[in-house]
Design an enzyme around this catalytic site. Structure first.
Site, short mmCIF file in Angstrom:
data_model
loop_
_atom_site.label_atom_id
_atom_site.label_comp_id
_atom_site.label_asym_id
_atom_site.label_seq_id
_atom_site.Cartn_x
_atom_site.Cartn_y
_atom_site.Cartn_z
N GLY A 25 0.82 -1.21 0.00
CA GLY A 25 0.00 0.00 0.00
C GLY A 25 0.84 1.25 0.00
O GLY A 25 0.56 2.20 0.73
N ALA A 26 1.89 1.28 -0.83
CA ALA A 26 2.88 2.36 -0.78
C ALA A 26 2.78 3.32 -1.94
O ALA A 26 3.75 4.04 -2.24
CB ALA A 26 4.29 1.76 -0.71
N ASP A 77 -3.14 -7.42 -6.58
CA ASP A 77 -4.40 -7.20 -5.89
C ASP A 77 -4.43 -8.09 -4.65
O ASP A 77 -4.64 -9.30 -4.76
CB ASP A 77 -5.57 -7.51 -6.81
CG ASP A 77 -6.93 -7.27 -6.16
OD1 ASP A 77 -6.95 -6.82 -4.99
OD2 ASP A 77 -7.95 -7.54 -6.81
N SER A 157 -5.31 0.19 13.43
CA SER A 157 -6.12 1.41 13.47
C SER A 157 -6.74 1.57 14.84
O SER A 157 -7.03 0.57 15.53
CB SER A 157 -7.23 1.32 12.42
OG SER A 157 -8.20 2.33 12.61
N TYR A 180 -14.06 -2.65 9.34
CA TYR A 180 -12.62 -2.38 9.23
C TYR A 180 -11.94 -2.59 10.58
O TYR A 180 -10.90 -3.25 10.68
CB TYR A 180 -12.43 -0.95 8.75
CG TYR A 180 -10.99 -0.49 8.60
CD1 TYR A 180 -10.23 -0.89 7.51
CD2 TYR A 180 -10.42 0.36 9.54
CE1 TYR A 180 -8.92 -0.46 7.38
CE2 TYR A 180 -9.12 0.80 9.41
CZ TYR A 180 -8.37 0.39 8.33
OH TYR A 180 -7.07 0.82 8.20
N ALA A 183 -11.58 -6.31 11.65
CA ALA A 183 -10.47 -7.00 10.98
C ALA A 183 -9.13 -6.56 11.57
O ALA A 183 -8.21 -7.38 11.73
CB ALA A 183 -10.52 -6.72 9.48
#
Length: 289
Positions: A25-26, A77, A157, A180, A183
């Site tokens: 995710g960079a 993906d 998160s 979210y 997970a």
């Protein structure tokens, strides 16, 4: 920051020569910032994003190289188990086996309140936010164990816990982030269990999260809204990059920590992404341009 069995904290150790990092995710935001910081510290960095984000991925590579670092890109993906099955092997091709894995890629497939999260959304949410990082950890571990040194940093998160009132943003947004957060809570538990399994191996696993909101492109609108009344809730991207570097360069194991607490624990200043320029400390707030 941790449970009753706090992990031992020992002196920092340098990144081994030839260290190779994979950051998922960079193509922008937190992932890009961490990749740039690791490259500035001497790591050869392989940056990942989905094929849809190839332009941003190429921009991250260009930024690293312009600063004198080594970088390459891989696209896959992560929501597709087959597409991610060979990601660590592909990441090893440019510079050698990956010894630092930063699982940053994440997504929320359905901004629905808990009462209306259907099975398809639940499966999609756990596929990208839990199963994908776990798969990548398992792919990376053989090379790390063989080297006798490895670092896994799983990004989490604040939404792994139900936020207290007042919410950090509209109630609708908080309710929509339950899937979210669920997970991410699973990923935190997995990270701590993996850390316990890896004890004494030279490989560590930790989970890192912003205090509330890191000022990235995707979070800018919410950050501006929240920051107007609660500026201390918004942190610069450099805070997450600094904390990630501290986890990679140190021998911390089994932490679930936020970025500011990590800087405080290590008594580290806040550096720019070049790794040299001091721009603040654990208390530094984000600056809105």
């Amino acid at each position: 920051m941790t449970g009753p069995h706090d992990p031992a904290v020992t002196a920092a150790s340098a990144l081994p020569a030839g260290g190779v990092a994979l950051v998922t995710g960079a193509s922008r935001g937190i992932g890009r910032a961490i990749a740039r910081r690791l490259a500035a510290q001497g790591a050869a960095v392989v940056v990942h994003a989905s094929p849809r984000s190839r332009a941003g991925l190429d921009e991250t590579v260009a930024l690293v190289r312009a600063a004198g670092g080594r970088a390459a890109a891989v696209a896959a993906d992560l929501a597709d188990a087959g597409a991610r099955a060979g990601l660590l092997a592909a990441a090893a091709e440019p510079f050698g086996p990956v010894t630092v894995l930063v699982n940053n890629a994440a997504a929320n497939p359905a901004y629905a309140p808990p009462s209306r999260i259907d099975l398809a959304a639940r499966q999609a949410g756990f596929e990208i936010n839990f199963h994908a990082p776990v798969d990548l950890c398992q792919q990376a571990l053989p090379a790390m164990k063989a080297a006798g040194w490895g670092r896994i940093v799983n990004l989490s998160s604040e939404m792994a816990q139900q936020p207290p009132i007042p919410y950090p943003g509209p109630a609708k947004l908080v309710h929509g982030l339950v899937l979210y957060g669920a997970a991410k809570a699973a990923l935190e538990r997995y990270t701590q269990g993996l850390a316990a399994e890896l004890h004494g191996s030279g490989v560590t696993a930790n989970a890192l999260l912003p205090v509330k909101i890191a000022l990235s492109e995707s979070a800018e609108a919410v950050a501006r809204q929240v920051g107007a009344s609660n500026p201390h809730w918004v942190e610069p991207l450099e805070m997450m990059a600094e904390a990630a570097w501290l986890l990679v360069s140190g021998r911390y194991n089994g932490l679930v920590t936020n970025s500011r607490a990590m800087l405080q624990l290590a008594q580290s200043p806040l550096h720019a992404l070049d790794g040299r320029t001091v721009i603040g400390d654990a208390l530094s707030l984000a600056s809105f341009a």
